[in-house]
Design a protein around this motif. Structure first.
Motif, PDB file in Angstrom:
ATOM      1  N   ARG A   1       0.835  -1.192   0.000  1.00 53.06           N
ATOM      2  CA  ARG A   1       0.000   0.000   0.000  1.00 53.06           C
ATOM      3  C   ARG A   1       0.878   1.255   0.000  1.00 53.06           C
ATOM      4  O   ARG A   1       1.780   1.386   0.812  1.00 53.06           O
TER       5      ARG A   1
ATOM      6  N   GLU B   1      -3.538   4.584   2.595  1.00 57.31           N
ATOM      7  CA  GLU B   1      -4.874   4.071   2.864  1.00 57.31           C
ATOM      8  C   GLU B   1      -5.913   5.177   2.665  1.00 57.31           C
ATOM      9  O   GLU B   1      -5.577   6.361   2.628  1.00 57.31           O
TER      10      GLU B   1
ATOM     11  N   ALA C   1      -7.749   4.456  -1.549  1.00 55.07           N
ATOM     12  CA  ALA C   1      -6.446   3.879  -1.226  1.00 55.07           C
ATOM     13  C   ALA C   1      -5.644   3.689  -2.505  1.00 55.07           C
ATOM     14  O   ALA C   1      -6.203   3.660  -3.605  1.00 55.07           O
TER      15      ALA C   1
ATOM     16  N   VAL D   1      -2.478   1.185  -4.108  1.00 52.60           N
ATOM     17  CA  VAL D   1      -1.700  -0.031  -3.903  1.00 52.60           C
ATOM     18  C   VAL D   1      -0.875  -0.321  -5.144  1.00 52.60           C
ATOM     19  O   VAL D   1      -1.308  -0.038  -6.269  1.00 52.60           O
TER      20      VAL D   1
END
Length: 215
Positions: free
Chosen positions: A58, A61, A115, A117
């Motif tokens: 990640r 978040e 988020a 990633v």
């Protein structure tokens, strides 16, 4: 930008630079947004922080303070909205030659609404938005770069909303193939399905219909 902007300083809309063997730097992308060379390159480069991400790691978040703009040097970053029930919907895919941020998080007291990633291993430069604002306040070319970034964000956001609200799933898939063909072979089918808002099974059926029609 995208609120999860990309192609701009805030996210979610991508900006493409002329492809080449060397990925464009954050400074290159901002110069492209400005349409000219920018002063104080050293100021920007001293402020940026590079971060190497492993696949699946990640970058940030949802729901966190985030006063930064992100510029991938390589790899693919996936921006996702997550529901309370644990489902995740793909907002956008960001690659080298693009930049993004959460517009809501750039406001004082704001927090990210999505988020990010690493879909693949990636290197990302992180730029403090305050530094960009300071440069824009002192130099018209920097102000032009930020203005262009927000304009591109608005255009991309409007186009994405139009596709989701007015096109069929098959048409949305065709738009994805046309707009991001370089990603087709690199992404998992479930992520492409999530991006066009269908199930993986429905995507398989769409692909089969298109393949049959092309014969």
């Amino acid at each position: 930008m995208q609120d999860g902007g990309v192609a701009s300083l805030p996210a979610g809309a991508p900006l493409r630079i002329n492809p080449g063997s060397v990925p464009p730097s954050a400074f290159d992308i901002l110069c492209a947004l400005a349409g000219s060379d920018l002063p104080e390159r050293a100021t920007l480069e001293q402020a940026l922080r590079p971060r190497r991400l492993a696949r699946g790691e990640r970058l940030f978040e949802a729901g966190v303070p985030l006063r930064e703009v992100f510029v991938p040097r390589d790899g693919i970053i996936k921006l996702i909205y997550e529901t309370a029930g644990g489902d995740a919907w793909v907002k956008a895919f960001v690659t080298a030659g693009q930049c993004f941020a959460s517009v809501t998080a750039l406001s004082p007291g704001g927090r990210s609404s999505f988020a990010a990633v690493a879909e693949t291993a990636a290197m990302v430069d992180m730029l403090p938005y305050a530094v960009l604002q300071d440069l824009a306040g002192r130099h018209p070319p920097w102000q032009c770069a930020l203005t262009q970034a927000f304009r591109l964000y608005g255009e991309r956001k409007e186009r994405r909303e139009m596709q989701l609200l007015t096109l069929t799933p098959e048409q949305r898939y065709e738009c994805f193939l046309r707009e991001q063909p370089q990603l087709v072979a690199l992404l998992k089918q479930r992520d492409i399905a999530s991006y066009i808002r269908v199930t993986p099974v429905a995507l398989s059926r769409i692909k089969a219909r298109l393949a049959k029609a092309a014969r």
